[in-house]
Enzyme design. Structure first.
Site, PDB file in Angstrom:
ATOM      1  N   ASN A  19       4.234  24.724  34.476  1.00 43.19           N
ATOM      2  CA  ASN A  19       4.579  24.304  33.225  1.00 43.19           C
ATOM      3  C   ASN A  19       3.529  24.405  32.281  1.00 43.19           C
ATOM      4  OD1 ASN A  19       6.902  22.320  32.871  1.00 43.19           O
ATOM      5  ND2 ASN A  19       6.302  21.640  34.820  1.00 43.19           N
ATOM      6  N   HIS A 113       8.049  14.505  33.933  1.00 36.71           N
ATOM      7  CA  HIS A 113       8.024  13.858  35.218  1.00 36.71           C
ATOM      8  C   HIS A 113       9.518  14.480  35.778  1.00 36.71           C
ATOM      9  CE1 HIS A 113       7.734  11.189  38.425  1.00 36.71           C
ATOM     10  NE2 HIS A 113       9.057  10.804  38.192  1.00 36.71           N
TER      11      HIS A 113
HETATM   12  C1  GAR Z   1       6.294  19.447  37.997  1.00 41.29           C
HETATM   13  O1  GAR Z   1       7.608  19.491  38.724  1.00 41.29           O
HETATM   14  C2  GAR Z   1       5.951  18.206  37.125  1.00 41.29           C
HETATM   15  O2  GAR Z   1       7.180  17.642  36.669  1.00 41.29           O
HETATM   16  C3  GAR Z   1       5.251  17.202  38.127  1.00 41.29           C
HETATM   17  O3  GAR Z   1       4.495  18.175  38.744  1.00 41.29           O
HETATM   18  C4  GAR Z   1       5.064  19.304  38.921  1.00 41.29           C
HETATM   19  C5  GAR Z   1       3.896  20.183  38.500  1.00 41.29           C
HETATM   20  O4  GAR Z   1       4.457  21.539  38.546  1.00 41.29           O
HETATM   21  N1  GAR Z   1       4.663  16.082  37.705  1.00 41.29           N
HETATM   22  C6  GAR Z   1       4.879  15.046  38.171  1.00 41.29           C
HETATM   23  O5  GAR Z   1       5.291  14.498  39.327  1.00 41.29           O
HETATM   24  C7  GAR Z   1       3.955  13.784  37.252  1.00 41.29           C
HETATM   25  N2  GAR Z   1       4.245  12.463  37.724  1.00 41.29           N
HETATM   26  P1  GAR Z   1       3.493  22.641  37.798  1.00 41.29           P
HETATM   27  O6  GAR Z   1       1.958  22.418  38.137  1.00 41.29           O
HETATM   28  O7  GAR Z   1       3.963  23.976  38.297  1.00 41.29           O
HETATM   29  O8  GAR Z   1       3.738  22.723  36.610  1.00 41.29           O
END
Ligand code: GAR
Length: 222
Positions: A19, A113
């Site tokens: 992200n 989320h």
């Molecule tokens: C993403 O899917 C985000 O939505 C989730 O962690 C992942 C991070 O991926 N966040 C949560 O679960 C927060 N409660 P990334 O490090 O590749 O962006």
């Protein structure tokens, strides 16, 4: 000619940082923000490398170096505020934040989320969506308040759950949507169109929204 002002943001991560990468890419393609720092609570994560590769200042603050949640959160506030951001972006930051921390940033902290909140707060959202027999799943951007994954909802991207899906195929499709959904909400905030009012209502373009905005691909900012 002077360029329009860009919003100073700090991004908090704990891991892979996909992200974060989507936000970095959007910022090079017209999203009016300056990522002034990326802070991780975990060492050696790929997200820190992504930030360094983009020439963004990074900082590491490990929760394991603090005796309790409050002392870590106080140090984190001091570190974030050193960069004087106008917005704090949680991008896969896997920590429960104390009430004092969250109050300090009320109205200027966003999270993404991987579920259609209020469904499936917490962890393992993709498996839980499958176990519940959900036909629709997705991701949500929300303002962060004291309630875990419970802050006022801004926008959602939906994916259809296929009978052939497992947690990992579903996670991948949701993550692809996250990469489109998050920069768009950040753009609204940076443009001054998105606010949280004193009663914790989400205001978009001067109107209170009662339901999250459902993302459609034509909204993509790139
Ligand atoms: C993403 O899917 C985000 O939505 C989730 O962690 C992942 C991070 O991926 N966040 C949560 O679960 C927060 N409660 P990334 O490090 O590749 O962006």
């Amino acid at each position: 000619m002077t360029s329009p002002p860009r919003l100073a943001v700090v991004v908090l991560i704990s891991g892979h940082g996909s992200n974060l990468q989507a936000i970095i890419d959007a910022a090079s393609n017209g999203l009016p923000i300056d990522i002034v720092a990326v802070i991780s609570n975990r060492p050696n994560v790929y997200g820190l490398e992504r930030a360094a590769q983009a020439g963004i200042e990074t900082a590491l603050l490990q929760h394991k170096d603090f005796p309790d949640r409050d002392s870590f959160d106080q140090a984190l506030v001091a570190l974030i505020d050193h960069y004087t951001p106008e917005l704090v972006i949680l991008a896969g930051f896997m920590r429960i934040l104390s009430a004092d921390f969250v109050r300090h940033y009320t109205g200027r902290i966003l999270n993404i989320h991987p579920s259609l909140l209020p469904k499936h707060r917490g962890l393992d959202t993709h498996q839980r969506a499958l176990d519940s027999g959900d036909t629709l799943h997705g991701a949500t951007v929300h303002f962060v308040t004291e309630e875990l994954d419970g802050g006022p909802l801004i926008s959602q991207a939906q994916v259809t759950v296929e009978s052939s899906d497992n947690a990992s195929t579903l996670a991948k499709r949701v993550l692809d949507k996250e990469h489109q959904l998050y920069p768009l909400a950040i753009r609204w905030f940076a443009q001054g169109r998105l606010k949280l009012d004193d009663s914790e209502n989400v205001i978009l373009d001067n109107k209170k929204i009662d339901q999250p905005i459902i993302y459609a691909p034509q909204d993509a900012i790139q």
